[in-house]
Design an enzyme around this catalytic site. Structure first.
Site, PDB file in Angstrom:
ATOM      1  N   ASP A 215       0.828  -1.211   0.000  1.00 51.87           N
ATOM      2  CA  ASP A 215       0.000   0.000   0.000  1.00 51.87           C
ATOM      3  C   ASP A 215       0.860   1.258   0.000  1.00 51.87           C
ATOM      4  OD1 ASP A 215       0.994  -0.391   2.536  1.00 51.87           O
ATOM      5  OD2 ASP A 215      -0.791   0.337   3.567  1.00 51.87           O
ATOM      6  N   GLU A 216       2.082   1.146  -0.507  1.00 56.50           N
ATOM      7  CA  GLU A 216       2.999   2.282  -0.564  1.00 56.50           C
ATOM      8  C   GLU A 216       3.087   2.824  -1.992  1.00 56.50           C
ATOM      9  OE1 GLU A 216       6.146   1.132   2.998  1.00 56.50           O
ATOM     10  OE2 GLU A 216       6.619   0.578   0.923  1.00 56.50           O
TER      11      GLU A 216
END
Length: 295
Positions: A215-216
């Protein structure tokens, strides 16, 4: 030995008639002198209609007509024709990509007389190449740039000799693990796709949005200074202010952001680590405010 001998005109005629290569001979007056059946099929017009026509009126796309006429004139003047690739107009006005091998034909006195063009329709090959290039440089889930492309661009902007520097905004979704645990990975994937789209909306036209992993995300901003990064961060925060609608539920996700500016000569890993560290400080504050956060 049976059959046509080497150099037999019948063999040459058979070759021109049966090859899928587009054969077209254009005179110094820019009019077509000869075409083969492949050229007839490509244009959707018979040979007796093509011969005598200006080649620029047959298969040259409008924006290239002046250049095409100039190329023929130069070939007549120099006796040299160059290999090219460009768009041709096929039957029905459909654009096709054609790679061309061009040579100059001379008359009995050795003077340039015509240009013979051997063309091959490579439209499908170029489309496959473009697809492979896209897959190699794109995160397949979200459609933004992948990690490899991010580092390639980061190193290019930070090159000590040619780079102009860049700003980096590191973005990590808050409470994303909680979404996966509660709703499943299919919903989590839709959230990631939505996050990427929101980052694209917030980013400028020259900025690169990339998924680093999980989720980066990272937004790379060419020639950015701290003020511009602060404006970008504000736009991203606004975009993430609206909840994600997934599985019939509004998910109030936020993002932790960290920014840094890289100068020419800086190390790409160090610049990204600096932005990551700044983001982690923000995320730690978010966690203190929301202890159940699983992101």
């Amino acid at each position: 030995m049976t059959g046509p001998e080497a150099g037999d005109p019948a063999l040459a005629a058979a070759l021109v008639a049966t090859t899928r290569v587009l054969v077209c001979v254009v005179g110094g007056d820019a009019r077509i002198r000869l075409v083969n059946p492949a050229m007839e099929r490509f244009t959707g017009r018979p040979a007796d209609e093509l011969v005598g026509a200006l080649f620029t009126d047959v298969y040259v796309v409008p924006e290239h007509r002046a250049l095409a006429l100039d190329a023929v004139a130069r070939s007549m003047a120099t006796g040299t024709a160059h290999r090219q690739e460009g768009d041709w107009l096929a039957a029905g006005g459909v654009r096709r990509r054609v790679t061309m091998v061009n040579d100059v034909l001379v008359d009995d006195e050795g003077r340039p007389d015509a240009v013979v063009c051997l063309g091959l329709d490579v439209t499908d090959e170029r489309a496959r190449e473009a697809q492979l290039h896209h897959r190699a440089h794109t995160d397949l889930l979200t459609g933004v740039a992948n990690r490899s492309t991010l580092f390639d661009e980061l190193r290019r902007h930070l090159d000590g000799a040619t780079g102009t520097g860049c700003g980096v905004l590191f973005c990590d979704l808050d409470r994303f693990k909680e979404v996966n645990d509660r709703f499943g990975h299919a919903v989590g994937d839709r959230v990631l796709v939505g996050a990427a789209e929101r980052l694209r909306r917030a980013a400028g036209p020259e900025d690169l949005v990339a998924r680093l992993g999980g989720d980066e995300f990272v937004v790379l901003c060419p020639r950015a200074d701290p003020a511009r990064l602060a404006e970008l961060a504000e736009r991203v925060t606004t975009e993430f202010g609206e909840p994600f609608r997934c599985a019939g539920t509004d998910l109030p996700l936020t993002a932790s952001l960290g920014a840094t500016v890289g100068r020419p000569g800086d190390d790409a890993d160090a610049v990204l680590a600096s932005a990551d560290q700044a983001m982690y400080g923000v995320k730690s504050r978010h966690r203190r405010r929301a202890p159940r956060d699983g992101g």
